[in-house]
Design an enzyme around this catalytic site. Structure first.
Site, short mmCIF file in Angstrom:
data_model
loop_
_atom_site.label_atom_id
_atom_site.label_comp_id
_atom_site.label_asym_id
_atom_site.label_seq_id
_atom_site.Cartn_x
_atom_site.Cartn_y
_atom_site.Cartn_z
CE LYS A 76 -4.44 0.89 0.20
NZ LYS A 76 -5.59 0.08 -0.16
CG ASP A 128 -7.28 3.40 -0.80
OD1 ASP A 128 -7.60 2.21 -0.75
OD2 ASP A 128 -7.50 4.18 0.14
N1 GLU Z 1 -7.37 0.32 -2.85
C1 GLU Z 1 -8.11 -0.86 -3.18
C2 GLU Z 1 -8.17 -1.76 -1.98
O1 GLU Z 1 -8.23 -1.29 -0.87
C3 GLU Z 1 -7.65 -1.53 -4.46
C4 GLU Z 1 -6.21 -1.88 -4.57
C5 GLU Z 1 -5.78 -2.38 -5.95
O2 GLU Z 1 -6.59 -2.46 -6.85
O3 GLU Z 1 -4.60 -2.67 -6.07
O4 GLU Z 1 -8.22 -2.96 -2.05
#
Ligand code: GLU
Length: 447
Positions: free
Chosen positions: A128, A168
């Protein structure tokens, strides 16, 4: 030492060496709460420092992001990428641009992402990132310069086989476009698979934009079906009005549900006839405005600035705004009004005290790592399409998403049953995700 004592002592170590990161402690505590039952049956998962290794990110990158605003003033933000665990595939997880972003927030999200990604059954590790940059009120040119500066540092740490960021909160299609453009310029490579959530005209997947919300709606429908019900005719409250909330509302409506309320940081709206999604999309996606403007188009609807959206009576609730938005007081109000299902569209929106209230009231509760996994699952489908230089049709991709959500649902249900906690989606998701990651970690040795 009993397994419970062992888990507690590792958790204490995690707390001490990650001081000042309460959201990370909370995310770890939730997983740790499921671990002792696993270790009672399978003590080998506690060997070779496996749990300690799982809690320590493989790599954490923190960097300066300087950029110039439209008036010529220089701003300095902080950028993060936490590459948490790569046993199942390249690190995968979104970037969040929001003033509340700090290392603890990124670590909580990255830690959750490991198990969420494992639950999808697709080959993606967990990571992340983000920045404390606040896109609110910034011009398009400012957002672009920020994204370019952010990618100038990030580009040397990512790649289609290494780490694949996506969006996100605060990072949508526009930002992914600016980030991709800068990555391409810096590397001189058209590496489609380095980012997901791209535009559908240049390597993006159909349904990726809708996927987190659609997936959450499919998951809720699956939960209701275990009780021989469906979303058809069901009264639903969805908090938030960002990407997750809007597409959760869209799919719930397609499945026959009546969504009566949604919100943003300014307050919440109630429309007992059902939210008019066209109006909401125009306000939030085109005008980038506030939900309060909804009542200008629909005078029968109401807007409340102070108060809690969770006071609005509903059968199904989807907290889809941000972490810790639904506390024990809100959970008590939901229970009093007869809620039957709560599913997390956002990451960790329900506080531990609220989860306790819901559990005691026998409300079916789905954690984000299961219910909102549709977004990242569709990102993995985008990576598949990029790797094969292919692009799939909308309906085909949506069917794949529905199928993946159904499998995540069954995994959580079956694992909860296997470990003697039928109906407990939190333990089911945690245990199932943990075992998948732990088995791969054991196979790959002490790394
Ligand atoms: N931010 C999204 C999550 O919390 C998607 C992450 C992604 O697609 O890599 O899962």
């Amino acid at each position: 030492m009993s397994t419970r004592e062992l888990v507690e002592s590792i958790y204490e170590q995690v707390r001490t060496r990650n001081a000042g990161e309460p959201e990370f402690h909370q995310a770890a505590a939730e997983v740790f709460d499921s671990l002792h039952v696993v270790l009672d049956r399978h003590p080998h998962y506690a060997e070779a420092g496996l749990i300690e290794r799982l809690c320590e990110p493989e790599r954490q990158i923190i960097f300066r992001v300087p950029w110039t605003d439209d008036r010529g003033a220089v701003h300095v933000n902080r950028g993060f990428r936490v590459q948490y665990n790569s046993v199942l595939g390249p690190y995968k997880g979104g970037l969040r641009f929001h003033p509340t972003v700090n290392l603890g927030i990124v670590k909580f999200l990255g830690f959750e992402q490991i198990f969420k990604n494992a639950l999808t059954g697709l080959p993606i590790g967990g990571g992340k990132g983000g920045s404390d940059f606040d896109p609110k009120g910034r011009s398009e040119a400012e957002v672009m310069r920020f994204c370019q500066s952010f990618m100038t540092e990030l580009h040397s740490h990512i790649g289609e086989h290494t780490d694949v960021p996506a969006g996100d909160i605060g990072v949508g299609g526009r930002e992914i476009g600016f980030l991709f453009g800068q990555y391409k310029r810096l590397t001189n490579r058209y590496e489609s698979g380095v980012l997901t959530g791209k535009g559908t005209g240049w390597g993006g997947s159909q349904v990726r934009r809708e996927a987190t919300g659609y997936g959450a709606a499919y998951f809720v429908n699956d939960m209701l079906q275990t009780h021989n019900r469906s979303l058809d005719g069901t009264r639903v409250v969805v908090s938030g009005s960002g990407n997750v909330a809007i597409y959760a509302i869209e799919k719930i409506q397609q499945l026959g549900g009546l969504v009566v309320a949604c919100s943003d940081s300014s307050g919440y709206i109630v429309d007992s006839k059902g939210i008019d999604l066209e109006v909401l999309k125009d306000i939030k996606q085109v005008q980038r405005g506030r939900v309060s403007e909804y009542v200008d188009a629909h005078s029968h609807a109401s807007f409340t600035a102070d108060g809690s959206i969770w006071d609005v009576p509903c059968d199904v609730a989807l907290p889809s705004a941000t972490e810790n938005e639904l506390d024990d007081k809100a959970a008590t109000a939901l229970v009093k009004n007869g809620v039957n299902v709560v599913a997390e569209g956002a990451n960790m929106p329900t506080t531990p005290a609220a989860i306790k209230v819901l559990r005691e009231a026998c409300v079916a509760f789905a954690p984000g790592k299961a219910a909102n996994a549709g977004g990242v699952a569709t990102s993995a489908l985008e990576m598949q399409q990029n790797a094969s230089r292919d692009s799939w049709a909308f309906q085909y991709t949506d069917d794949r998403l529905a199928d993946i959500m159904g499998k995540i649902h069954s995994r959580a249900v079956e694992t909860a049953e296997e470990f003697g906690m039928p109906g407990d989606y939190v333990h089911g998701a945690n245990i199932s995700g943990f075992i998948t990651v732990a088995d791969a970690m054991i196979a790959q040795g002490v790394i």
